[in-house]
Design a protein around this motif. Structure first.
Motif, mmCIF file in Angstrom:
data_model
loop_
_atom_site.group_PDB
_atom_site.id
_atom_site.type_symbol
_atom_site.label_atom_id
_atom_site.label_comp_id
_atom_site.label_asym_id
_atom_site.label_seq_id
_atom_site.Cartn_x
_atom_site.Cartn_y
_atom_site.Cartn_z
ATOM 1 N N ARG A 143 37.837 37.783 24.710
ATOM 2 C CA ARG A 143 38.994 36.892 24.544
ATOM 3 C C ARG A 143 40.258 37.664 24.132
ATOM 4 O O ARG A 143 41.365 37.197 24.367
ATOM 5 C CB ARG A 143 38.708 35.784 23.543
ATOM 6 N N ASP A 144 40.099 38.846 23.514
ATOM 7 C CA ASP A 144 41.254 39.642 23.089
ATOM 8 C C ASP A 144 42.029 40.199 24.282
ATOM 9 O O ASP A 144 43.186 40.603 24.132
ATOM 10 C CB ASP A 144 40.802 40.811 22.195
ATOM 11 N N VAL A 145 41.397 40.282 25.443
ATOM 12 C CA VAL A 145 42.070 40.842 26.620
ATOM 13 C C VAL A 145 42.089 39.847 27.786
ATOM 14 O O VAL A 145 42.573 40.164 28.869
ATOM 15 C CB VAL A 145 41.378 42.150 27.113
ATOM 16 N N PHE A 146 41.580 38.666 27.540
ATOM 17 C CA PHE A 146 41.470 37.678 28.623
ATOM 18 C C PHE A 146 42.837 37.072 28.930
ATOM 19 O O PHE A 146 43.597 36.726 28.029
ATOM 20 C CB PHE A 146 40.493 36.569 28.191
ATOM 21 N N HIS A 147 43.136 36.907 30.224
ATOM 22 C CA HIS A 147 44.364 36.207 30.606
ATOM 23 C C HIS A 147 44.049 34.898 31.337
ATOM 24 O O HIS A 147 44.539 33.838 30.958
ATOM 25 C CB HIS A 147 45.240 37.117 31.464
ATOM 26 N N ALA A 148 43.220 34.968 32.375
ATOM 27 C CA ALA A 148 42.916 33.760 33.158
ATOM 28 C C ALA A 148 41.687 34.014 34.033
ATOM 29 O O ALA A 148 41.274 35.167 34.213
ATOM 30 C CB ALA A 148 44.106 33.415 34.053
ATOM 31 N N LEU A 149 41.131 32.930 34.561
ATOM 32 C CA LEU A 149 40.057 33.112 35.550
ATOM 33 C C LEU A 149 40.127 32.008 36.597
ATOM 34 O O LEU A 149 40.703 30.937 36.356
ATOM 35 C CB LEU A 149 38.671 33.150 34.883
ATOM 36 N N ASP A 150 39.550 32.308 37.749
ATOM 37 C CA ASP A 150 39.387 31.305 38.808
ATOM 38 C C ASP A 150 37.912 31.003 38.948
ATOM 39 O O ASP A 150 37.065 31.907 38.861
ATOM 40 C CB ASP A 150 39.908 31.832 40.153
ATOM 41 N N ALA A 151 37.616 29.730 39.173
ATOM 42 C CA ALA A 151 36.214 29.330 39.306
ATOM 43 C C ALA A 151 36.119 28.219 40.344
ATOM 44 O O ALA A 151 37.041 27.414 40.504
ATOM 45 C CB ALA A 151 35.678 28.851 37.964
ATOM 46 N N VAL A 152 35.001 28.193 41.051
ATOM 47 C CA VAL A 152 34.764 27.175 42.078
ATOM 48 C C VAL A 152 33.796 26.134 41.514
ATOM 49 O O VAL A 152 32.775 26.488 40.916
ATOM 50 C CB VAL A 152 34.179 27.850 43.353
ATOM 51 N N ASP A 153 34.151 24.874 41.713
ATOM 52 C CA ASP A 153 33.318 23.765 41.241
ATOM 53 C C ASP A 153 32.069 23.656 42.129
ATOM 54 O O ASP A 153 32.193 23.554 43.358
ATOM 55 C CB ASP A 153 34.158 22.475 41.312
ATOM 56 N N TRP A 154 30.896 23.685 41.536
ATOM 57 C CA TRP A 154 29.641 23.594 42.295
ATOM 58 C C TRP A 154 29.613 22.325 43.153
ATOM 59 O O TRP A 154 29.081 22.323 44.262
ATOM 60 C CB TRP A 154 28.435 23.495 41.349
ATOM 61 N N SER A 182 36.832 35.177 39.875
ATOM 62 C CA SER A 182 37.636 36.338 39.471
ATOM 63 C C SER A 182 38.125 36.134 38.047
ATOM 64 O O SER A 182 38.233 34.998 37.579
ATOM 65 C CB SER A 182 38.836 36.536 40.400
ATOM 66 N N VAL A 183 38.391 37.245 37.386
ATOM 67 C CA VAL A 183 38.916 37.184 36.015
ATOM 68 C C VAL A 183 40.120 38.115 35.938
ATOM 69 O O VAL A 183 40.082 39.238 36.442
ATOM 70 C CB VAL A 183 37.854 37.623 34.966
ATOM 71 N N THR A 184 41.206 37.620 35.324
ATOM 72 C CA THR A 184 42.399 38.458 35.125
ATOM 73 C C THR A 184 42.490 38.843 33.649
ATOM 74 O O THR A 184 42.428 37.975 32.768
ATOM 75 C CB THR A 184 43.675 37.707 35.555
#
Ligand code: FAD
Ligand code: EPU
Length: 347
Positions: A138-149, A183-185
């Motif tokens: 969480r200290d370096v997390f910016h955003a993520l994309d996820a697909v709904d099952w 993906s994770v940014t």
């Protein structure tokens, strides 16, 4: 499109020889959506159970999976903008986490050096907010994309959407098994802020005779410590810490400490104390006067250098490991009155 009766043996670090009824890999979001369409149209049977697998380093399979397992193989690390202080890097969820850390070190980008050598993939890093040596994702997390099952729609999540906690996130709670992270940014620092308060890191840096502190030196120190006490899953099956370190209130800690003066605990927020589960396990055992540390029954065991790590020496089954974990948590409860919760996802 789907393989059937597929062995997951090479895909989990506990080395469980279980089979998925249906299995497929995906290397892109489009590819994933095609698989989800086929899944919903019944090409993978009426597979009730479903899961997405990364590196399989935080799961314990206790039997065959009557359903669909999707293996995330979305790759790539891209520059995604920068400002005065930060560079943003977007990584495919199927990238190896340690590979991503090495990429950052090679580009002199700081923030993840303490998280070197954690097994698994980028996509799972926000799942349980991976952490080590005083730093969490969480200290370096910016955003993520996820697909709904269910719908196949893409959702974006920012830091405040993820409800990160100690080995926790929204994806382990209300969104459990609802999203596939693609993906994770991350937000990496151009100028390092070192986190070396952890005693073991300082000691290792001294041993390495480091004069000018760099993120590369911190990562090396972390890797040395990890390699000295954690079993290599390529050699002995394991999934890292089996349990979380439990938190208790300070009054309970003081009461326990008067009875067990060596008990290890660290203050966290408020008047809460985080206990070292490894100490609790080491100081309880299968019978009076014996420790769990180094205990082995068949091929299921408690690691001899780190009691918090349960291991598969060869052909232990998932239920044998789970049964051992229940005996251990039961005896910790009997000895200290403290509940241990698994960190590993038991499936
Ligand atoms: P998997 O085991 O494949 O999956 C874990 C869970 O996440 C599953 O529920 C899975 O369904 C879900 N998941 C995986 N990928 C996705 C995705 N793309 N979208 C949605 N859900 C997904 N952890 C730490 O925090 N700190 C440590 O220091 C640490 N040390 C370890 C040391 C060893 C030797 C080992 C074996 C493990 C260690 N771990 C540690 C645990 C593990 O490495 C992490 O939890 C890691 O993030 C798991 O990644 P994975 O890709 O292997 O996840
Ligand atoms: N300890 C013992 N006996 C043991 C093991 C540990 O007494 O057999 C005591 C020692 O006093 C030691 C203390 O426990 O000082 C803490 O041990 P360690 O530094 O090894 O850390 P940990 O609490 O066991 C946690 C994480 C690890 C992470 C390390 C380093 C959890 C559940 N585990 O382990 O994460 O790498 O700290 O930050 O929080 C993982 O999540 O899979 C994992 C390996």
């Amino acid at each position: 499109m789907f393989e059937t009766n597929f062995s997951l043996l090479p895909y989990n670090t506990f080395h469980m020889d279980v089979r998925a009824e249906y299995f497929a890999r995906f290397g892109s979001v489009e590819n994933l959506r095609e698989l989800l369409d086929a899944f919903h149209q019944g090409s993978a049977g009426n597979a009730g159970q479903r899961m997405v697998l990364g590196g399989g380093s935080n799961v314990l399979f206790t039997g065959n999976l009557p359903g669909l397992v999707l293996k995330n193989e979305i790759r790539g690390i891209q520059w995604d903008g920068e400002d005065n202080d930060y560079v943003y890097l977007k990584a495919g969820a199927g990238e190896s986490w340690h590979g991503f850390v090495m990429h950052c070190l090679n580009h002199d980008l700081a923030g993840v050096e303490n998280l070197a050598l954690i097994p698994g993939n980028v996509g799972a890093s926000p799942m349980q907010n991976i952490g080590a040596y005083g730093v969490e994702v969480r200290d370096v997390f910016h955003a993520l994309d996820a697909v709904d099952w269910e719908t196949g729609e893409i959702h974006s999540f920012g830091l405040s959407d993820c409800a990160f906690g100690y080995r926790e996130s929204v994806f382990k709670q209300q969104y459990r098994n609802r999203f596939i992270i693609t993906s994770v940014t991350y937000r990496l620092l151009k100028k390092p802020q070192f986190h070396i308060a952890y005693g073991a890191i300082q000691h290792e840096l001294e041993k390495m005779q480091v004069k000018d502190l760099t993120i590369q030196a911190v990562a090396r120190a972390v890797m040395n410590i990890r390699q000295s006490k954690l079993p290599d899953p390529a050699v002995i099956g394991n999934a890292g810490s089996f349990f979380k370190n439990p938190e208790i209130d300070k009054d309970t800690f003081d009461r326990l400490k008067s009875k067990f003066p060596d008990m290890v605990g660290y203050p966290v927020s408020g008047d809460r104390i985080k206990l070292a589960a490894g100490w609790l396990i080491e100081h309880s055992g299968p019978e009076p006067g014996k420790s769990w540390k180094g205990y082995r029954l068949g091929d299921a065991g408690c690691h001899e250098k780190q009691a918090l790590v349960l291991v598969n020496y060869g052909h232990a089954s998932g239920t044998e490991i789970r049964d051992l974990s229940l005996r251990i948590s039961g005896s910790v409860k009997d000895t200290f009155g403290v509940d241990l919760q698994p960190e590993v996802n038991i499936i």
